[in-house]
Write an enzyme that holds these catalytic residues in place. Structure first.
Site, short mmCIF file in Angstrom:
data_model
loop_
_atom_site.label_atom_id
_atom_site.label_comp_id
_atom_site.label_asym_id
_atom_site.label_seq_id
_atom_site.Cartn_x
_atom_site.Cartn_y
_atom_site.Cartn_z
N PHE A 220 0.65 -0.77 -0.18
CA PHE A 220 0.00 -0.11 0.35
C PHE A 220 1.20 1.36 0.09
O PHE A 220 0.76 2.20 -0.98
CB PHE A 220 -0.92 -0.35 1.28
CG PHE A 220 -1.24 0.99 1.71
CD1 PHE A 220 -2.64 1.67 0.76
CD2 PHE A 220 -1.71 1.44 3.34
CE1 PHE A 220 -2.70 3.15 1.11
CE2 PHE A 220 -2.19 2.78 3.40
CZ PHE A 220 -2.71 3.45 2.65
N ASP B 160 10.32 -6.48 -3.34
CA ASP B 160 9.07 -7.03 -3.08
C ASP B 160 8.52 -8.21 -3.19
O ASP B 160 9.32 -8.71 -3.95
CB ASP B 160 7.71 -6.33 -3.30
CG ASP B 160 7.27 -6.75 -2.42
OD1 ASP B 160 5.61 -5.49 -1.56
OD2 ASP B 160 6.56 -7.35 -1.57
N GLY C 209 1.88 -7.78 -0.24
CA GLY C 209 1.74 -6.81 -1.53
C GLY C 209 1.60 -7.40 -3.06
O GLY C 209 1.24 -8.88 -3.32
N ASP D 59 12.93 -11.41 -1.63
CA ASP D 59 12.44 -11.56 0.05
C ASP D 59 13.54 -10.94 0.39
O ASP D 59 15.31 -11.53 0.62
CB ASP D 59 12.69 -12.74 0.72
CG ASP D 59 12.36 -13.43 2.27
OD1 ASP D 59 13.00 -11.50 2.78
OD2 ASP D 59 12.11 -13.97 2.96
N LEU E 183 10.81 -0.53 3.76
CA LEU E 183 8.82 -0.44 4.06
C LEU E 183 8.55 -1.55 3.94
O LEU E 183 7.59 -2.20 4.54
CB LEU E 183 7.93 0.39 2.94
CG LEU E 183 8.32 2.14 3.00
CD1 LEU E 183 9.36 2.78 3.10
CD2 LEU E 183 7.15 2.62 2.01
N SER F 255 7.41 -5.33 5.10
CA SER F 255 6.77 -5.64 6.22
C SER F 255 5.62 -6.20 5.68
O SER F 255 5.09 -4.79 5.79
CB SER F 255 7.18 -5.08 7.92
OG SER F 255 6.50 -5.44 8.85
N ALA G 131 10.45 2.73 7.99
CA ALA G 131 9.73 2.99 8.23
C ALA G 131 9.07 1.84 9.65
O ALA G 131 8.86 0.50 9.74
CB ALA G 131 8.31 2.37 6.85
N TYR H 42 5.51 -7.79 15.83
CA TYR H 42 5.21 -7.09 14.74
C TYR H 42 6.32 -5.48 16.12
O TYR H 42 6.88 -5.64 15.58
CB TYR H 42 3.92 -6.29 14.73
CG TYR H 42 3.77 -5.88 13.83
CD1 TYR H 42 4.79 -5.40 12.09
CD2 TYR H 42 3.04 -4.21 14.45
CE1 TYR H 42 4.32 -4.12 11.77
CE2 TYR H 42 3.22 -3.09 13.43
CZ TYR H 42 3.85 -3.27 12.09
OH TYR H 42 3.30 -2.13 10.94
#
Ligand code: NAD
Ligand code: UDP
Length: 335
Positions: A32, A52, A57, A77, A93, A95, A134, A165
């Site tokens: 996103f 990515d 995603g 990865d 970004l 994760s 991020a 997380y």
């Protein structure tokens, strides 16, 4: 280049000659926020190398860039070392970000925050590139201080389900600061509060995507717990603007970016019903373990340092997102 795979339709990162343009690496580019950041940087004339592993995603978020000469994509990865060549800026970004997804991908989430982040810091160090990571409001856990300023150290359960997380992100912040202090990497840390908009994966379980999809389908809106818990919702364009301003600043300690207008989840549900003109009812379900009671950013630092504050209220942001979620209803739930 180790383990990189060409995806048909996109330029590979080393098939093109990049003349003098600034080369930016974005990890998590098919997500996103990553896809919106890529659009913005390409719009400013930069070359973007997107990486990515497509775990949360989708290439649909990048489909409009298939013929963009300054964009290349590699499925990879980031927990495995990789070499994108010389880069000038790294935006990390990658994760999982939605609670159901990081619970499903528990070990992967810990790995991307640790090994993955270290790999990207090494790329920045070797290239002499600047670096932005991020991070998240989740570093504050279930906060005892309200609103949350950057000086608050948080209230995180280190062994609860969300710890995969929260602790990955807290470890990543420590790692970024260590690379800054011990390896002289020019780093930045953004603590992002709940952000929403087009390209949120309709099925990834976050509150705005769930409510919008449920409302446009005429299904009940699933409110977890009493719905009195709060969140503060930032529209994606506001957040990307803040990230770009931070990337050009000299601040190395964390900076909160988010919208300081706080809503209960019940108020959020009401806003979605109004934005979609839906007659859906509310359906109360159990509250996930350790779900934070309240969340609201203190953005005084971003205001002073960057001259930034969000401009788009929730009502307008939901209106701007509506056509995206409607289009996903037409193509089915897995879209
Ligand atoms: P997202 O899930 O849409 O995007 C994350 C992307 O990272 C996905 O495309 C996924 O496939 C990719 N990824 C995951 N693990 C990877 C790996 N090991 N290697 C390569 N790619 C990998 O989530 P998002 O909302 O765009 O979030 C982007 C970043 O911002 C995340 O780091 C997230 O923690 C952070 N963040 C987002 C929010 C928000 O509200 N959107 C809030 C706080 C923090
Ligand atoms: N939530 C909800 N219904 C849903 C999805 C989420 O009530 O269908 C709640 C969730 O319990 C949390 C808040 O909305 O209190 C925000 O959840 P989200 O997953 O978007 O992000 P979080 O801020 O918890 O990481």
């Amino acid at each position: 280049m180790i383990g990189f795979r060409l995806l048909i339709g996109f330029h590979t990162c080393f098939s093109e000659y990049y003349p003098v343009t600034f080369r930016v690496l974005i990890t998590g580019v098919a997500g996103f926020l990553g896809s919106h950041l890529a659009d913005r940087l390409l719009g400013e004339g930069f070359s973007v190398i997107g990486v990515d592993n497509l775990s949360t995603g989708t290439l649909e978020n990048l489909a409009h860039l298939a013929n963009e000469q300054r964009f290349c994509f590699e499925e990879h990865d980031i927990c495995l070392p990789f070499d994108p060549g010389q880069v000038d800026y790294v935006f990390n970004l990658a994760s999982p970000a939605s609670p159901p997804e990081y619970l499903r991908l528990a070990i992967e989430t810990l790995r991307v925050g640790s090994a993955g982040t270290e790999n990207t810091l090494e790329i920045a160090r070797k290239s002499g590139a600047a670096y932005l990571h991020a991070s998240t409001s989740e570093c504050y856990g279930d906060p005892l201080e309200h609103p949350q300023s950057e000086s608050y150290w948080g209230n995180v359960n280190p062994v609860g389900p969300r710890s995969v997380y929260d602790e990955a992100k807290r470890y990543a912040e420590a790692l970024v600061m260590a690379y800054h202090r011990s390896r002289s990497v020019d780093t930045r840390l953004v603590r992002i509060f709940n952000t929403y908009g087009p390209r949120l994966l309709p099925s990834d379980g976050r509150v705005i995507s769930n409510f919008m999809m449920q409302a446009v389908r005429g299904e009940p809106l699933t409110v977890y717990g009493s719905g009195n818990q709060t969140r503060s919702f930032c529209y994606v364009d506001d957040l990307i603007e803040g990230i770009l301003l931070l990337s050009r600043s000299n601040e190395h300690l964390p900076v909160n970016l988010g919208n300081p207008t706080e809503f209960s989840i019940l108020e959020c549900a009401q806003a979605v019903l109004e934005a979609t003109n839906s007659k859906s009812r509310l359906q109360f379900e159990s509250l996930p373990e350790d779900d934070p009671t309240r969340r609201c950013p203190d953005i005084a630092k971003a205001r002073t340092l960057l001259g930034w504050e969000p401009k788009i209220p929730l009502k307008e942001g939901l209106a701007r997102s509506l056509s995206f979620f409607r289009s996903k209803v037409l193509v089915g739930p897995g879209a």
